[in-house]
Design an enzyme around this catalytic site. Structure first.
Site, PDB file in Angstrom:
ATOM      1  N   HIS A  83       0.803  -1.229   0.000  1.00 20.15           N
ATOM      2  CA  HIS A  83       0.000   0.000   0.000  1.00 20.15           C
ATOM      3  C   HIS A  83       0.834   1.276   0.000  1.00 20.15           C
ATOM      4  CE1 HIS A  83       0.964  -0.111   4.269  1.00 20.15           C
ATOM      5  NE2 HIS A  83       0.626   1.153   4.322  1.00 20.15           N
TER       6      HIS A  83
HETATM    7  C1  UD1 Z   1      -2.489   5.420   5.774  1.00 21.15           C
HETATM    8  C2  UD1 Z   1      -1.209   5.895   6.455  1.00 21.15           C
HETATM    9  C3  UD1 Z   1      -0.144   4.808   6.371  1.00 21.15           C
HETATM   10  C4  UD1 Z   1      -0.671   3.492   6.896  1.00 21.15           C
HETATM   11  C5  UD1 Z   1      -1.926   3.154   6.114  1.00 21.15           C
HETATM   12  C6  UD1 Z   1      -2.538   1.838   6.530  1.00 21.15           C
HETATM   13  C7  UD1 Z   1      -0.743   8.290   6.295  1.00 21.15           C
HETATM   14  C8  UD1 Z   1       0.136   9.293   5.663  1.00 21.15           C
HETATM   15  N1  UD1 Z   1      -0.656   7.053   5.792  1.00 21.15           N
HETATM   16  O1  UD1 Z   1      -2.206   5.263   4.393  1.00 21.15           O
HETATM   17  O2  UD1 Z   1       0.974   5.192   7.152  1.00 21.15           O
HETATM   18  O3  UD1 Z   1       0.318   2.510   6.737  1.00 21.15           O
HETATM   19  O4  UD1 Z   1      -2.878   4.191   6.340  1.00 21.15           O
HETATM   20  O5  UD1 Z   1      -3.622   1.555   5.716  1.00 21.15           O
HETATM   21  O6  UD1 Z   1      -1.440   8.611   7.209  1.00 21.15           O
HETATM   22  N2  UD1 Z   1      -9.421   4.668   1.458  1.00 21.15           N
HETATM   23  C9  UD1 Z   1     -10.623   4.028   1.360  1.00 21.15           C
HETATM   24  N3  UD1 Z   1     -11.248   3.700   2.529  1.00 21.15           N
HETATM   25  C10 UD1 Z   1     -10.747   3.986   3.739  1.00 21.15           C
HETATM   26  C11 UD1 Z   1      -9.519   4.655   3.817  1.00 21.15           C
HETATM   27  C12 UD1 Z   1      -8.852   4.994   2.664  1.00 21.15           C
HETATM   28  O7  UD1 Z   1     -11.123   3.750   0.292  1.00 21.15           O
HETATM   29  O8  UD1 Z   1     -11.368   3.631   4.762  1.00 21.15           O
HETATM   30  C13 UD1 Z   1      -8.700   5.018   0.208  1.00 21.15           C
HETATM   31  C14 UD1 Z   1      -9.055   6.381  -0.305  1.00 21.15           C
HETATM   32  O9  UD1 Z   1      -9.104   6.322  -1.679  1.00 21.15           O
HETATM   33  C15 UD1 Z   1      -7.866   7.213   0.115  1.00 21.15           C
HETATM   34  C16 UD1 Z   1      -6.723   6.191   0.056  1.00 21.15           C
HETATM   35  O10 UD1 Z   1      -7.307   4.961   0.427  1.00 21.15           O
HETATM   36  O11 UD1 Z   1      -7.663   8.318  -0.703  1.00 21.15           O
HETATM   37  C17 UD1 Z   1      -5.593   6.523   0.960  1.00 21.15           C
HETATM   38  O12 UD1 Z   1      -6.041   6.664   2.316  1.00 21.15           O
HETATM   39  P1  UD1 Z   1      -5.166   7.522   3.350  1.00 21.15           P
HETATM   40  O13 UD1 Z   1      -5.755   7.461   4.701  1.00 21.15           O
HETATM   41  O14 UD1 Z   1      -4.886   8.871   2.798  1.00 21.15           O
HETATM   42  O15 UD1 Z   1      -3.760   6.776   3.349  1.00 21.15           O
HETATM   43  P2  UD1 Z   1      -3.383   5.240   3.328  1.00 21.15           P
HETATM   44  O16 UD1 Z   1      -2.763   4.962   2.014  1.00 21.15           O
HETATM   45  O17 UD1 Z   1      -4.481   4.346   3.783  1.00 21.15           O
END
Ligand code: UD1
Length: 366
Positions: free
Chosen positions: A205
Site C-alpha cells: 500500500h
Molecule cells: C495510511 C497511512 C499509512 C498506513 C496506512 C494503513 C498516512 C500518511 N498514511 O495510508 O501510514 O500505513 O494508512 O492503511 O497517514 N481509502 C478508502 N477507505 C478507507 C480509507 C482509505 O477507500 O477507509 C482510500 C481512499 O481512496 C484514500 C486512500 O485509500 O484516498 C488513501 O487513504 P489515506 O488514509 O490517505 O492513506 P493510506 O494509504 O491508507
C-alpha cells in the site's frame, strides 16, 4: 486525569486496543477515545474495533480521505474544538499516520502535554510521509514510548532529553499475543481452500510502490514467478486496488491464476493467514514486527526499514523492489528455518501496562 486518545487509520487500531484495556485497571485515568475518521470503510475500520474489543469512539471527527494537506488541516480544525471542550491533561497519539501529527500539533499549540506511542522509529527516508510524521511528532512530544532500542538511540541523537523517553516494548505485539489463540479458530484457510498447502501472503500500500507504475510493475514481474510456485494471497488495500484497476496492471494481475486478490480482511483472519504462511511479502511496517513474533519469514519490499530490530533478528529481509532480488530472497526464505529465532526485548504482551504506569507517574500534578 483526562487523556484524549487518538486513532485514525487501520494500523492505529491494534496499537490503541491494549492501551484502552490497560486504562480499565487504572481509576486515576479517565480516557476519551477520539477517531479522526481518516479510515472509514467497514473493512478498514469497524471490523477491527469489533474484533479487538476497542470501545466505541467517544468522538468521531469524520475527516475521511483527501490530499495530505487537506486531511491534516481538517483533522486539526476538528480536533481543536474537541481539546478546547474537554481540556484534557494529555493527548496520546500512536504510530505515524497523518492523524498522529495533526492531533499532536493541536495539543501542543493549546499547551496540552503530548504522549507519543511508537516513538523514535526512523527509516531516514524523508520521501515517506510517515517519516515526516514521526520526526515532527517526536520533536513536540512530552513523553515518548519506544518499541526498540534503535528508537531510543535516534531520539537521543536528535536531542530529546533522556528523561522523556521510555523503552516499553510493543503495543502491537500486546494485541497479537492476546489474539493469537482466538485467531486459531478463524476458518480463513478452509474458506480459501488452503488447508495443508504452502502459500504466501502479500500486502502492498506504500505510495512509493503502488502509485508508481514502473515500481509496481517490477514487483508484479516477481509475483508472476512466485505465484507459479505457490498461491499468493493478496488482501488489497483501497489505494492499491484503485491504482491497479485504473491502469493496465489490473489486467496483468487478473491473468495470474496463483495470485488471489481479496478485499481487505479482518485482524483475526489476517493473523491466521500470516501465522500459517510459508513467507510474507509486504511493504507494511507493522507486519515486519508481527512476522518477527510469529517467526515467519518476511520479505520487505522497500529499500529501508524503520524497524531494524526485525532485520537484526533475522526474520525480516529488506529486499527492495528489484525483481531479481525479490525472487532470490523468496527462494532463500522458503528454504530457511526461522523457528528458533529470538524475540526482541520487552515484546512480551505487557507494553501497554508499562505505558499506563509511566503516565500515572509522570502526568500526576506535582
Ligand atoms: C495510511 C497511512 C499509512 C498506513 C496506512 C494503513 C498516512 C500518511 N498514511 O495510508 O501510514 O500505513 O494508512 O492503511 O497517514 N481509502 C478508502 N477507505 C478507507 C480509507 C482509505 O477507500 O477507509 C482510500 C481512499 O481512496 C484514500 C486512500 O485509500 O484516498 C488513501 O487513504 P489515506 O488514509 O490517505 O492513506 P493510506 O494509504 O491508507
Amino acid at each position: 486525569m483526562k487523556i484524549l486518545n487518538v486513532v485514525g487509520a487501520r494500523p492505529n487500531f491494534m496499537k490503541i486496543a491494549p492501551i484502552m484495556a490497560a486504562y480499565d485497571s487504572c481509576p486515576a485515568i479517565e480516557p476519551v477515545l477520539v477517531h479522526t475518521g481518516q479510515h472509514y470503510d467497514e473493512k478498514m475500520n469497524e471490523l477491527f474495533f469489533h474484533q479487538l474489543g476497542i470501545p466505541e469512539p467517544d468522538i468521531n471527527l469524520e475527516v475521511g480521505s483527501a490530499s495530505h494537506a487537506v486531511q491534516t488541516a481538517e483533522t486539526m480544525k476538528a480536533f481543536e474544538s474537541v481539546v478546547l471542550q474537554h481540556i484534557p491533561d494529555a493527548v496520546l497519539v500512536v504510530g505515524d499516520v497523518n492523524s498522529t501529527i495533526a492531533c499532536g500539533l493541536v495539543a501542543v499549540k493549546l499547551g496540552v502535554k503530548l504522549v507519543h506511542v511508537e516513538a523514535g522509529l526512523r527509516s531516514f527516508d524523508r520521501s515517506m510521509p510517515e517519516e515526516i510524521n514521526r520526526v515532527l511528532t517526536d520533536s513536540i512530544s512530552d513523553l515518548l514510548f519506544c518499541t526498540e532500542q534503535s528508537g531510543l538511540d535516534n531520539l537521543l541523537r536528535e536531542g530529546i532529553p533522556e528523561d522523556k523517553i521510555f523503552l516499553v516494548g510493543n503495543v502491537m505485539i500486546d494485541t497479537l499475543l492476546k489474539n493469537k489463540a482466538k485467531a486459531e479458530d478463524s476458518d480463513i484457510l478452509n474458506h480459501l481452500n488452503l488447508n495443508g498447502d504452502d502459500f504466501a501472503v502479500l500486502t502492498l500500500h506504500r505510495p512509493s510502490n503502488v502509485d508508481d507504475t514502473t515500481v509496481f510493475s517490477r514487483i508484479l514481474d516477481a509475483l508472476e514467478i512466485i505465484q507459479k510456485d505457490m498461491p499468493v494471497i493478496f488482501p488489497v488495500h483501497p489505494r492499491t486496488g484503485r491504482n491497479l484497476y485504473s491502469t493496465s496492471l489490473g489486467k496483468r494481475v487478473d491473468a495470474m491464476a496463483g495470485l488471489r486478490l481479496l478485499d481487505p480482511i479482518g485482524y483475526l483472519d489476517f493473523l491466521k493467514l500470516m501465522s500459517c504462511a510459508k513467507v510474507v511479502l509486504t511493504d507494511s511496517g507493522g507486519i515486519q514486527e508481527e512476522t518477527t513474533i510469529l517467526r515467519v519469514p518476511c520479505l520487505t519490499l522497500r529499500e529501508n526499514t524503520e524497524r531494524p530490530i526485525t532485520a537484526e533478528i533475522g526474520s525480516n529481509r529488506v529486499v527492495g523492489t528489484d525483481t531479481r532480488r525479490i525472487i532470490d530472497a523468496y527462494d532463500r526464505a522458503v528454504d530457511d528455518d526461522y523457528h528458533e529465532l529470538r524475540v526482541p526485548p520487552l515484546w512480551d504482551g505487557h507494553a501497554a501496562e508499562r505505558i499506563v504506569r509511566v503516565l500515572v507517574d509522570k502526568l500526576q500534578a506535582p
